[in-house]
Design a protein around this motif. Structure first.
Motif, PDB file in Angstrom:
ATOM      1  N   ILE A   1      47.190  37.230  45.783  1.00  0.00           N
ATOM      2  CA  ILE A   1      46.676  35.947  45.316  1.00  0.00           C
ATOM      3  C   ILE A   1      45.657  35.435  45.729  1.00  0.00           C
ATOM      4  O   ILE A   1      44.844  35.341  44.697  1.00  0.00           O
ATOM      5  N   SER A   2      44.540  36.369  46.126  1.00  0.00           N
ATOM      6  CA  SER A   2      42.778  36.729  46.443  1.00  0.00           C
ATOM      7  C   SER A   2      42.462  37.332  45.164  1.00  0.00           C
ATOM      8  O   SER A   2      41.110  37.782  44.702  1.00  0.00           O
ATOM      9  N   THR A   3      42.847  38.406  44.754  1.00  0.00           N
ATOM     10  CA  THR A   3      43.143  38.663  43.193  1.00  0.00           C
ATOM     11  C   THR A   3      42.509  37.408  42.034  1.00  0.00           C
ATOM     12  O   THR A   3      41.232  37.915  41.372  1.00  0.00           O
ATOM     13  N   PHE A   4      42.791  36.309  42.223  1.00  0.00           N
ATOM     14  CA  PHE A   4      42.453  35.165  41.350  1.00  0.00           C
ATOM     15  C   PHE A   4      42.787  33.917  41.607  1.00  0.00           C
ATOM     16  O   PHE A   4      42.089  33.123  41.170  1.00  0.00           O
ATOM     17  N   ARG A   5      42.128  34.275  43.378  1.00  0.00           N
ATOM     18  CA  ARG A   5      42.597  32.578  43.340  1.00  0.00           C
ATOM     19  C   ARG A   5      41.150  31.388  43.066  1.00  0.00           C
ATOM     20  O   ARG A   5      40.670  30.552  42.634  1.00  0.00           O
TER      21      ARG A   5
ATOM     22  N   ILE B   1      48.503  44.652  32.540  1.00  0.00           N
ATOM     23  CA  ILE B   1      46.585  44.693  32.532  1.00  0.00           C
ATOM     24  C   ILE B   1      46.602  44.447  34.278  1.00  0.00           C
ATOM     25  O   ILE B   1      46.202  45.628  34.820  1.00  0.00           O
ATOM     26  N   PHE B   2      47.730  43.306  34.989  1.00  0.00           N
ATOM     27  CA  PHE B   2      47.245  43.426  36.376  1.00  0.00           C
ATOM     28  C   PHE B   2      48.156  44.382  36.934  1.00  0.00           C
ATOM     29  O   PHE B   2      47.656  44.504  37.937  1.00  0.00           O
ATOM     30  N   ALA B   3      49.302  44.435  35.908  1.00  0.00           N
ATOM     31  CA  ALA B   3      49.828  45.501  37.234  1.00  0.00           C
ATOM     32  C   ALA B   3      49.619  47.292  37.492  1.00  0.00           C
ATOM     33  O   ALA B   3      49.162  47.468  38.567  1.00  0.00           O
ATOM     34  N   ALA B   4      48.748  47.214  35.627  1.00  0.00           N
ATOM     35  CA  ALA B   4      48.305  48.865  35.937  1.00  0.00           C
ATOM     36  C   ALA B   4      47.020  48.722  37.021  1.00  0.00           C
ATOM     37  O   ALA B   4      46.889  49.508  37.464  1.00  0.00           O
ATOM     38  N   LEU B   5      46.485  47.895  36.673  1.00  0.00           N
ATOM     39  CA  LEU B   5      45.191  47.140  37.433  1.00  0.00           C
ATOM     40  C   LEU B   5      45.123  47.523  39.397  1.00  0.00           C
ATOM     41  O   LEU B   5      44.318  47.800  40.276  1.00  0.00           O
TER      42      LEU B   5
ATOM     43  N   LEU C   1      41.026  38.339  35.212  1.00  0.00           N
ATOM     44  CA  LEU C   1      41.580  37.384  33.859  1.00  0.00           C
ATOM     45  C   LEU C   1      42.672  37.410  33.424  1.00  0.00           C
ATOM     46  O   LEU C   1      43.040  36.662  33.193  1.00  0.00           O
ATOM     47  N   ALA C   2      43.441  38.777  33.541  1.00  0.00           N
ATOM     48  CA  ALA C   2      44.721  38.734  33.454  1.00  0.00           C
ATOM     49  C   ALA C   2      45.806  38.304  34.223  1.00  0.00           C
ATOM     50  O   ALA C   2      46.625  37.338  33.439  1.00  0.00           O
ATOM     51  N   ALA C   3      45.093  38.025  35.472  1.00  0.00           N
ATOM     52  CA  ALA C   3      45.869  37.108  36.412  1.00  0.00           C
ATOM     53  C   ALA C   3      45.325  35.446  36.364  1.00  0.00           C
ATOM     54  O   ALA C   3      46.819  34.803  36.324  1.00  0.00           O
ATOM     55  N   ILE C   4      44.268  35.042  35.817  1.00  0.00           N
ATOM     56  CA  ILE C   4      44.440  33.667  35.234  1.00  0.00           C
ATOM     57  C   ILE C   4      45.255  33.432  33.710  1.00  0.00           C
ATOM     58  O   ILE C   4      45.851  31.924  34.250  1.00  0.00           O
ATOM     59  N   TYR C   5      45.180  34.375  33.354  1.00  0.00           N
ATOM     60  CA  TYR C   5      45.788  34.072  31.953  1.00  0.00           C
ATOM     61  C   TYR C   5      47.594  33.624  32.878  1.00  0.00           C
ATOM     62  O   TYR C   5      48.177  32.662  32.329  1.00  0.00           O
ATOM     63  N   LEU C   6      48.015  34.707  33.432  1.00  0.00           N
ATOM     64  CA  LEU C   6      49.111  34.373  33.660  1.00  0.00           C
ATOM     65  C   LEU C   6      49.352  33.089  34.361  1.00  0.00           C
ATOM     66  O   LEU C   6      50.258  32.753  34.449  1.00  0.00           O
ATOM     67  N   ALA C   7      48.999  32.525  35.623  1.00  0.00           N
ATOM     68  CA  ALA C   7      48.334  31.702  36.128  1.00  0.00           C
ATOM     69  C   ALA C   7      48.872  30.629  34.619  1.00  0.00           C
ATOM     70  O   ALA C   7      49.279  29.029  35.477  1.00  0.00           O
TER      71      ALA C   7
END
Length: 390
Positions: free
Chosen positions: A70-74, A258-262, A288-294
């Motif tokens: 969660i901290s990667t995009f919170r 992208i998110f999973a790979a990184l 940014l990948a996580a933000i799009y998913l959110a």
């Protein structure tokens, strides 16, 4: 004759005043009548709930992996949405004034109220209170999450300056992308110049002015401004696309890949308050990948009216949740720990208590004129909401 002139002057002045008030009223009505984005409303509510969840001590002890994900995009999500909702036409001076009323005023009131009510404590002094007010970083505050308020004020003013003076010169998509990329790269360099409390325990909490403060961070967390500004301005530049978002399975798959790979490849997180930030390229791409998913999740959740209303209400009261959730959640969790039962139940109950009691405080303040004047925006915000991204 002079009396007649004065009478007509007063009448003309009154007419002008009425016309001005009418125009202002029509402008306020028009502003409140603008269609709201369910996606953004849901995103604001979901974002503050993730903040509360991440600050739960039980989660940090037992679900560290989830907290790290969660901290990667919170916080990037919060700054991104603040950029989406930011009115680009405001001047720097008007932005500074409005945001000071909405963010710095309640920040100062809470800091002073804490100092007065805890004056008997040895670590609460005039110097520590002044430090909290004017340095205003996580390591100078007792209620650490409040660092976000003065920093968001700083980001908003800086964004207004960028949009007023620099953005008009960036006439192509390429030039804007290059400007944002340079900002992200420079921000990653700057944040690594400062210590974090993991490596330097002196950065955990300061109560006195000293030169050591500057090793841990700058006033109003200005040392992370380039990074928070990157996400803020990215949201601003993508505003139209976000408001018209229609998720596509292909892009969802690409973002997830992208998110999973990184994440699994590099395992890097973000903590602006701790001055913890990984690689200058990996971290923003991952965020940014996580933000799009959110946002995709928020778009889906926005289809349910009841859920949208609940999350929108939580988002509108997010300032009070941000300010008060930490002590409320800690006290609730400590009280629940004395009773037998699964720890996950205590975590959930303390989470609900922190959010619910914060919103009750907001409702109480809204009904008290004096407290409302001290803690809520005086004007320009619909329904006296205290959304920290507005």
């Amino acid at each position: 004759m002079s009396a007649l002139i004065r009478s007509r002057t007063r009448a003309l002045g009154g007419a002008v005043g009425v016309e001005r008030q009418t125009a202002e009223g029509q402008h306020a009505i028009a502003a409140s009548a603008r269609p709201r984005s369910a996606l953004v409303d849901v995103g604001k509510g979901l974002g503050i709930l993730l903040v509360v969840f991440g600050h739960n001590a039980w989660v940090a002890d037992h679900l560290l992996w989830l907290d790290e994900v969660i901290s990667t995009f919170r916080l990037p999500l919060f700054f991104f949405l603040a950029g989406v909702t930011f009115p680009a036409g405001r001047s720097v001076a008007d932005t500074a004034r409005r945001r000071a009323d909405a963010l710095l005023k309640p920040f100062a009131v809470v800091v002073l109220a804490y100092a007065i009510t805890h004056a008997a404590r040895a670590d609460v002094t005039l110097e520590s209170t002044a430090l909290s007010l004017f340095y205003a970083t996580g390591f100078t505050l007792v209620w650490v999450p409040m660092w976000f308020l003065p920093h968001l004020w700083l980001v908003s003013v800086a964004a207004a300056a960028y949009l007023q003076w620099l953005a008009p010169r960036l006439t192509t998509v390429r030039s804007r992308v290059m400007a944002l990329a340079a900002m992200a790269w420079a921000g990653a360099y700057v944040i690594h110049l400062f210590h974090n409390p993991v490596d330097d325990t002196a950065c955990m909490h300061h109560t006195r002015f000293s030169a050591d403060l500057f090793a841990c961070g700058l006033p109003f967390s200005a040392d992370v401004l380039l990074l928070s500004g990157f996400f803020f301005l990215t949201g601003q530049h993508l505003k139209r696309r976000v408001l018209a978002l229609q998720p596509h399975p292909l892009w969802i798959a690409v973002a997830a890949a992208i998110f999973a790979a990184l994440w699994f490849g590099f395992h890097q997180t973000i903590n602006f308050n701790f001055r913890s930030y990984g690689h200058a390229l990996i971290v923003p791409l991952q965020a940014l990948a996580a933000i799009y998913l959110a946002l995709t999740l928020c778009h889906t959740l926005g289809r349910w009216q009841t859920l949208t209303r609940v999350l929108s209400y939580v988002g509108r009261g997010s300032l009070f949740i941000l300010v008060f959730h930490s002590p409320l959640q800690a006290k609730a969790l400590a009280w629940l720990a004395r009773w037998p039962g699964p720890g996950v139940v205590s975590m959930l109950l303390s989470f609900v208590a922190a959010v619910g009691l914060s919103l009750l405080l907001w409702e109480g303040v809204r009904r008290q004129p004096a407290l409302s004047w001290l803690l809520l925006p005086r004007s320009g915000t619909p329904s006296r909401q205290v959304d920290v991204t507005v």
